[in-house]
Design a protein around this motif. Structure first.
Motif, mmCIF file in Angstrom:
data_model
loop_
_atom_site.group_PDB
_atom_site.id
_atom_site.type_symbol
_atom_site.label_atom_id
_atom_site.label_comp_id
_atom_site.label_asym_id
_atom_site.label_seq_id
_atom_site.Cartn_x
_atom_site.Cartn_y
_atom_site.Cartn_z
ATOM 1 N N ASP A 96 0.836 -1.221 0.000
ATOM 2 C CA ASP A 96 0.000 0.000 0.000
ATOM 3 C C ASP A 96 0.864 1.262 0.000
ATOM 4 O OD1 ASP A 96 -2.312 -1.523 0.237
ATOM 5 O OD2 ASP A 96 -2.506 -1.246 2.422
ATOM 6 N N SER A 97 1.983 1.227 0.754
ATOM 7 C CA SER A 97 2.723 2.454 1.074
ATOM 8 C C SER A 97 3.924 2.714 0.173
ATOM 9 C CB SER A 97 3.207 2.400 2.529
ATOM 10 O OG SER A 97 2.183 1.936 3.385
ATOM 11 N N LEU A 98 4.433 1.665 -0.516
ATOM 12 C CA LEU A 98 5.635 1.835 -1.347
ATOM 13 C C LEU A 98 5.261 1.710 -2.826
ATOM 14 C CD1 LEU A 98 8.046 -0.445 0.731
ATOM 15 C CD2 LEU A 98 8.252 2.044 0.501
ATOM 16 N N PRO A 99 5.361 2.842 -3.571
ATOM 17 C CA PRO A 99 4.921 2.821 -4.977
ATOM 18 C C PRO A 99 5.659 1.781 -5.826
ATOM 19 C CG PRO A 99 5.659 5.032 -4.295
ATOM 20 C CD PRO A 99 5.899 4.134 -3.142
ATOM 21 N N PRO A 157 18.862 5.559 -0.961
ATOM 22 C CA PRO A 157 18.874 6.690 -0.029
ATOM 23 C C PRO A 157 17.620 7.562 -0.125
ATOM 24 C CG PRO A 157 20.062 7.279 -2.024
ATOM 25 C CD PRO A 157 19.430 5.928 -2.259
ATOM 26 N N ASP A 158 16.497 6.995 -0.588
ATOM 27 C CA ASP A 158 15.253 7.770 -0.750
ATOM 28 C C ASP A 158 14.633 8.035 0.632
ATOM 29 O OD1 ASP A 158 12.753 7.877 -3.166
ATOM 30 O OD2 ASP A 158 12.295 8.098 -1.031
ATOM 31 N N ASN A 159 14.644 9.310 1.033
ATOM 32 C CA ASN A 159 14.199 9.657 2.395
ATOM 33 C C ASN A 159 12.764 9.240 2.675
ATOM 34 O OD1 ASN A 159 16.506 10.808 3.565
ATOM 35 N ND2 ASN A 159 16.205 12.702 2.384
ATOM 36 N N LYS A 160 11.876 9.401 1.674
ATOM 37 C CA LYS A 160 10.468 9.068 1.878
ATOM 38 C C LYS A 160 10.295 7.553 2.069
ATOM 39 C CE LYS A 160 5.930 10.134 0.010
ATOM 40 N NZ LYS A 160 5.166 10.521 -1.171
ATOM 41 N N LYS A 161 10.949 6.778 1.189
ATOM 42 C CA LYS A 161 10.843 5.317 1.301
ATOM 43 C C LYS A 161 11.454 4.821 2.610
ATOM 44 C CE LYS A 161 10.909 4.402 -3.683
ATOM 45 N NZ LYS A 161 11.743 3.955 -4.822
ATOM 46 N N MET A 162 12.598 5.415 3.005
ATOM 47 C CA MET A 162 13.239 4.994 4.260
ATOM 48 C C MET A 162 12.305 5.254 5.439
ATOM 49 S SD MET A 162 17.334 5.792 3.984
ATOM 50 C CE MET A 162 17.210 7.532 3.562
ATOM 51 N N ALA A 163 11.640 6.427 5.424
ATOM 52 C CA ALA A 163 10.727 6.778 6.520
ATOM 53 C C ALA A 163 9.526 5.825 6.558
ATOM 54 C CB ALA A 163 10.263 8.225 6.360
ATOM 55 N N THR A 164 9.000 5.495 5.389
ATOM 56 C CA THR A 164 7.845 4.589 5.305
ATOM 57 C C THR A 164 8.185 3.213 5.887
ATOM 58 O OG1 THR A 164 7.066 5.693 3.306
ATOM 59 C CG2 THR A 164 6.250 3.459 3.680
ATOM 60 N N VAL A 165 9.311 2.641 5.421
ATOM 61 C CA VAL A 165 9.715 1.308 5.885
ATOM 62 C C VAL A 165 10.024 1.344 7.387
ATOM 63 C CG1 VAL A 165 11.473 -0.499 5.645
ATOM 64 C CG2 VAL A 165 10.526 0.613 3.603
ATOM 65 N N ARG A 166 10.711 2.407 7.809
ATOM 66 C CA ARG A 166 11.061 2.562 9.230
ATOM 67 C C ARG A 166 9.802 2.576 10.095
ATOM 68 N NH1 ARG A 166 15.632 4.065 11.139
ATOM 69 N NH2 ARG A 166 16.445 5.127 9.301
ATOM 70 N N THR A 167 8.779 3.301 9.662
ATOM 71 C CA THR A 167 7.548 3.422 10.448
ATOM 72 C C THR A 167 6.812 2.080 10.521
ATOM 73 O OG1 THR A 167 7.355 5.721 9.762
ATOM 74 C CG2 THR A 167 5.361 4.688 10.640
ATOM 75 N N ILE A 168 6.627 1.442 9.359
ATOM 76 C CA ILE A 168 5.848 0.194 9.338
ATOM 77 C C ILE A 168 6.538 -0.900 10.165
ATOM 78 C CG2 ILE A 168 5.025 -1.703 7.851
ATOM 79 C CD1 ILE A 168 4.660 0.400 5.610
ATOM 80 N N ILE A 176 19.530 1.582 9.059
ATOM 81 C CA ILE A 176 18.995 2.102 7.785
ATOM 82 C C ILE A 176 18.554 0.943 6.888
ATOM 83 C CG2 ILE A 176 19.520 3.435 5.702
ATOM 84 C CD1 ILE A 176 21.618 4.969 7.284
ATOM 85 N N PRO A 177 17.270 0.972 6.453
ATOM 86 C CA PRO A 177 16.840 -0.063 5.496
ATOM 87 C C PRO A 177 17.407 0.230 4.104
ATOM 88 C CG PRO A 177 15.018 1.451 5.974
ATOM 89 C CD PRO A 177 16.177 1.883 6.833
#
Lengths: 206, 206
Positions: A96-99, A157-168, A176-177
């Motif tokens: 759902d969260s990662l395009p 190093p995509d900040n948005k993707k890193m934040a999404t994975v980190r949160t879930i 760092i994922p």
């Protein structure tokens, strides 16, 4: 005398049969168990994005993580951490969260390869990227060896993707994922590319 | 009649001999050619730093480069270039000049995996590091598969090492050497480590 030879002949023929059956079984075992040699497996590996939806067992994911941990690392720091996922809800939430990871809806599991920044080497803060990439490649080859399929989807190093994975996945701030490797039973649509290019080789100097 | 059966028996025995020899050769080929399965090969791989000095053929180095090129890369950019070395003088010169690559004196060859910066993806200027690391890992597994040995010695991001390798191999300025992989016939002193650690695994979330 004739019947003696017929009996002897029968015994010899029986021995031929048994010997050949045993040897044939050995030969067959070498082609049906997952024993394709490593170079063939490397060349057969492809990015698989189409899965049947069948789930991976804990044992399979653990085998893949073991392959990952067998990679080399700078100064043997082993800076990797593997989050093994075969929970359907988590896979769907990530899809759902990662395009770029929509294939997770039908994947049977995933491995998120992370770099533990506490294991960094001072002055070489990017060695973890190389080490975790080598571990990821081990996982991809092991996947192919098990006749499963996988695709490496980038996070760092995509900040948005890193934040999404980190949160879930509730990953702490000092880890760092690097990627999300989607894994599953292939639907059979994906095939390997031949990427051998003579122009990418130089001999003894540029 | 007796001599007829003796002749027949001789023919049968000859056939047994030929059949078993052929099957035995097939079986033998399966154990001496590189046919260990990929996961076993991944787990057997180790850093080999002690070599016999025997040189690698062009064919072997080309096979290893082919394995390297089979790695995945971000957006399929294939940003790698492989410098294949089996010239004794060049190997010795590199051993003279690189403090961490003294094993090149006895190696039978080397592969320098480079990243072509012209193939970089805008905004993701470090993807080449991951791609070239994955290609390097393919090479290391292929080396193990051929019953050779190798060790990955880092070059990037060390400015001095990068300049040394660039000068010796005449690498242009828009190409970066990631590593020097020393390869050769192992003396047998190096063994694989078991690096499986339960604490490096998390299930479904951190």
């Amino acid at each position: 005398m004739k019947s003696y030879f017929i009996k002897l002949l029968s015994i010899v023929m029986l021995c031929v049969g048994i010997t050949n059956t045993v040897l044939a079984q050995n030969t067959k075992e070498n082609t049906t168990t997952p024993t394709k040699d490593a170079i063939t497996t490397i060349l057969n590996r492809k990015s698989v994005r189409e899965f049947t939806g069948k789930m991976l067992t804990n044992e399979t994911l653990d085998t893949l993580a073991k392959a990952g941990m067998a990679a080399p690392s700078a100064m043997n720091k082993q800076p990797w951490v593997f989050i093994l996922i075969n929970d359907r809800k988590t896979l769907n939430l990530m899809a759902d969260s990662l395009p770029s990871a929509k294939m997770l809806y039908k994947a049977g599991g995933a491995i998120v390869v992370c770099g533990d920044q506490k294991k960094n080497i001072a002055g070489n803060e990017l060695f973890w990227v190389e080490d975790c990439a080598a571990a990821s490649q081990n996982i991809l080859i092991a996947v192919e060896s098990l006749e499963l399929g996988a695709v490496w989807t980038g996070v760092f190093p995509d900040n948005k993707k890193m934040a999404t994975v980190r949160t879930i996945l509730e990953i702490p701030s000092d880890v760092i994922p690097l990627n999300v490797i989607a894994i599953g039973y292939p639907s059979g649509k994906d095939v390997p590319k031949n990427k051998y290019k003579k122009e990418n080789i130089h001999w003894n100097k540029w």
